[in-house]
Motif scaffolding. Structure first.
Motif: not given
Length: 796
Positions: A540-545, A741-744
């Protein structure tokens, strides 16, 4: 087979429990401790308590504590009588099926201690509480600390021993692996020597080693001065063609002096009854007083023939034996051939030729003079050599260690790819990470076992992810320098691939292998529940952004065309659509602060998980070393000391950085392959190769019926990826902007969320079998197929 009873109960526990009308009858619960010694490896292991409803389940365990639920023996009223009758049945069953040495110490738990179990569900809760208790047996205190660390959250799970096990306590199978090939077995008949492995030795090694000795023998006879060595080479030529059942001895001074004084004496002993054991140790020489007038031999180093041999014959045989030793060692299962060649090269060929004698088993039986066995081999292969370790490291990892040197040499010297292509360099550099991961794991386990909890936690947190972080940071740096955004997408694919592999493939393959051997395995659902909760927080935290950007970002496409021609109101076909976050204030004002917030909260959640599992709620695991279980607190011989482990950790980290740099340097030709998606390379090769040691450890735990640790192996890595590795990458990017950038992508997002939900559903019942494992592995391969056929990411 022995049965010993030491019941611990009171009067109330001996009376049969009564049930009220309309209330379900509650079966008695017995706690029984078993002590097994395995006939194959001599290991003694303690696992978690396991609920067993019939004695047939005992075939699933080696050293465990179990709970008996509802055993009914006709004609027996008391709990103790019924339990003892059941113990006798168990004793007979194991004697017939497993042939194990058994010690049973039953301890009947009074019903009062179980709070009288008002219902069947309450009894299952009591069993669930008892199941979480684990008693560990270890050879020494250091090994006990390592086993306890395996059950701790945040600590790397390590199967191999960090201390040397006493050789006399090992099983005969293991002793055979580490023997020096100098034990004589006089009763071995010729029929036992004709095996597939021995015949394969003749075809693969024996003929050309024997031919080399024959040629060297001819050369020594030509020199005249080297004739004694020519005779020796002739005897060794016959020996190496079929060495099995033959032995090489060093003739002692006793025989030589006897023959010099009385040349006509008979040095054999007739009529002696052969009562020697199966394993006959080498006889020792009894010194005989010096006799006056004895002929004086020229010392070994004062002979001219010695130098002729060392200059002409010995160097040729060094090359032959070195090649045979290398090939047989690499094959692992032919290590006895490697030992035979090494002993010949280092000992036998450096002796005086008159001191070497070759004899067969039949000659040895009637031989009465004193000799010393130098070499005696009966089998060229042994399938148990997959267990062989060198300084605590498995032989397969040791054999892969030369890849590190080869990768660095050809990678940094052959810059123009004249001797090796980029594909070859990429493959070698990637394979070299496997042994380095083993050495890093061994170093972490050694330091943690010899240190206190705080030091162990710090070492596991820092070096536990060093292999993956080294590759990620190196790839980001190289992509930033070369202005290649494709490497950033490869890093994200590798992060997602590690997450998917650790929560799907590693538990799945362990469930399959463990289920095929043990039918059904049980684990503590409360322990896995903690890991599952942390996994939900992590994902949840990693994919929140990513979810935030899709909710508020603007969809921008590179090219759009009207499918109906000139009608502007018709449908449009757009290409290369993505959410544009850089043009505008959304990213810098909203998404970027969210990324930093998440990256700060995830390590905090990791620390809270450590405190919860190791301090405030450590009773969930309830790991302790039973009384009398540690056989030696002091004097344990560790494979690696703390300082040696630290030095090896630092060296392995530096070498890993060099190999990771070579991987990222030569990955571009692989990424340019038109038939393979860049996503697929990231989620498979780059993600799972560093985790091969963890996969091996998980499988070994599953084979020992310790599926709890097998599941924790994958969960621990997945949590560290999300809660430690990704925040570190974000922190690194904040100090040195490499464009991370932490966007997957959508594929990463939904594949990860679906995998976490699936694995939590499977872990709910606290049971595992090969069908559940198959489901996880099949889903993993389906996701891999999606990545394989996915279009290339932006920038690739």
């Amino acid at each position: 087979m022995s049965l010993s009873s030491s019941p611990s109960t009171d009067t109330s526990s001996r009376r049969r429990r009564q049930t009220e009308p309309g209330q379900a009858e509650v079966p008695e619960i017995f706690e029984v401790f078993y002590h097994f010694t395995s006939p194959t490896d001599g290991g003694e292991i303690v696992g978690s308590p396991v609920y067993i409803g019939s004695t047939s389940h005992l075939t699933q365990h080696v050293w465990f504590c179990t709970i008996f639920h509802g055993i009914r023996i006709p004609g027996q009223d008391t709990i103790m009588d019924r339990s003892m009758t059941a113990f006798v049945e168990i004793n007979n069953l194991i004697h017939q099926t497993l042939a194990l040495h058994l010690h049973i110490s039953p301890h009947v738990l009074p019903c009062a201690q179980l709070n009288a179990c008002p219902s069947q569900h309450a009894c299952e809760d009591s069993w669930e509480e008892l199941q979480s208790k684990r008693t560990i047996r270890a050879e020494n205190e250091v090994e006990a600390n390592k086993l306890v660390n395996n059950y701790r959250f945040g600590f790397r799970k390590w199967k191999s021993h960090v201390t040397e096990r006493p050789f006399e306590d090992r099983s005969e199978v293991v002793k055979e692996l580490y023997s020096e090939l100098n034990v004589i077995r006089p009763h071995t008949g010729p029929g036992h020597l004709i095996t597939c492995g021995n015949i394969a030795y003749v075809l693969v090694f024996g003929w050309w080693v024997s031919l080399a000795y024959l040629l060297v023998s001819i050369l020594m006879f030509i020199t005249i001065a080297g004739a004694p060595y020519g005779k020796l080479c002739w005897k060794l030529s016959c020996y190496f063609l079929w060495p099995f059942g033959k032995s090489i001895h060093k003739i002692g001074n006793t025989l030589r002096r006897c023959c010099e004084q009385m040349p006509d004496c008979d040095c054999t002993i007739d009529g002696m009854e052969d009562n020697s054991p199966v394993l006959l140790p080498s006889p020792t020489e009894v010194p005989i007083p010096e006799m006056p007038g004895r002929p004086v031999h020229t010392p070994y180093w004062h002979r001219f023939s010695t130098y002729v041999w060392l200059l002409l014959g010995y160097p040729l045989l060094v090359a032959i034996h070195s090649l045979a030793c290398f090939l047989s060692w690499i094959l692992v299962f032919t290590i006895p051939v490697a030992k035979m060649n090494a002993r010949t090269l280092s000992i036998i060929l450096l002796l005086a030729p008159e001191d070497v004698s070759v004899s067969t088993c039949s000659q040895r039986k009637h031989q009465g003079y004193e000799t010393r066995a130098l070499l005696c081999c009966y089998h060229a292969t042994n399938w148990y050599y997959y267990k062989y370790t060198v300084d605590g490291i498995n032989v397969f990892a040791v054999n892969l260690l030369p890849l590190v040197i080869i990768a660095i040499v050809i990678g940094y010297i052959d810059r123009e790819n004249q001797y090796a292509s980029s594909d070859v360099k990429f493959a070698i550099a990637t394979g070299s990470i496997i042994p380095l991961s083993y050495y890093i794991g061994m170093g972490i386990a050694s330091i943690s076992a010899q240190s206190n909890f705080a030091v162990g936690a710090v070492v596991n947190a820092t070096f536990g992810s060093i292999t993956e972080l080294t590759f990620y940071i190196t790839a980001l740096l190289r992509g930033h320098q070369a202005a290649n955004p494709c490497l950033q997408e490869v890093v994200k694919a590798a992060l997602t691939g590690t997450l998917l592999g650790c929560i799907l493939f590693i538990p799945g393959i362990c469930m399959i292998i463990g289920g095929l051997r043990h039918s059904e395995q049980r684990f503590n659902s409360r322990c896995t529940g903690v890991s599952s909760a942390l996994l939900f927080i992590s994902v949840g935290g990693v994919f929140a952004p990513t979810l935030f950007s899709k909710a508020y970002g603007n969809l921008v496409c590179d090219a759009c065309t009207n499918s109906t021609g000139g009608n502007s109101s018709g449908p449009f076909v757009c290409h290369n659509c993505h959410y544009d976050l850089n043009n505008g204030t959304l990213f810098h004002s909203h998404v970027e602060p969210l990324v930093y917030t998440v990256s700060a909260l995830l390590p905090v959640a990791y620390i809270i998980g450590l405190i919860f599992t190791l301090k405030t709620h450590s009773h969930i695991y309830d790991i302790h070393v039973g009384e009398g279980q540690v056989t030696g607190h002091h004097g344990a011989v560790v494979h690696w000391s703390r300082w040696r482990s630290l030095v090896i950790l630092i060296m392995a980290t530096v070498l890993t950085s060099a190999c990771a740099d070579l991987v990222t340097e030569h990955i571009q030709p692989i990424l340019n392959q038109p038939n393979i998606s860049q996503y697929f390379i990231g989620v498979t090769v780059l993600a799972m190769v560093p985790e091969i040691p963890e996969i091996v450890n998980g499988i070994q735990f599953a084979l020992q019926n310790n599926i709890s640790l097998s599941l924790e192996v994958g969960s621990c890595i997945a949590v560290q990826v999300c809660m430690l590795q990704i925040p570190i990458l974000v922190l690194f990017n904040s100090f040195y902007d490499v464009g991370f950038v932490l966007l997957f992508s959508d594929l990463h997002l939904w594949a990860s969320i679906f995998s976490v939900i699936l694995v939590n559903y499977i872990f709910m019942d606290g049971k595992s079998d090969y069908l559940q494992g198959t489901a996880l592995v099949v889903v993993y391969f389906i996701l891999l197929a999606m990545y394989y056929f996915a279009p290339p990411p932006a920038g690739c």
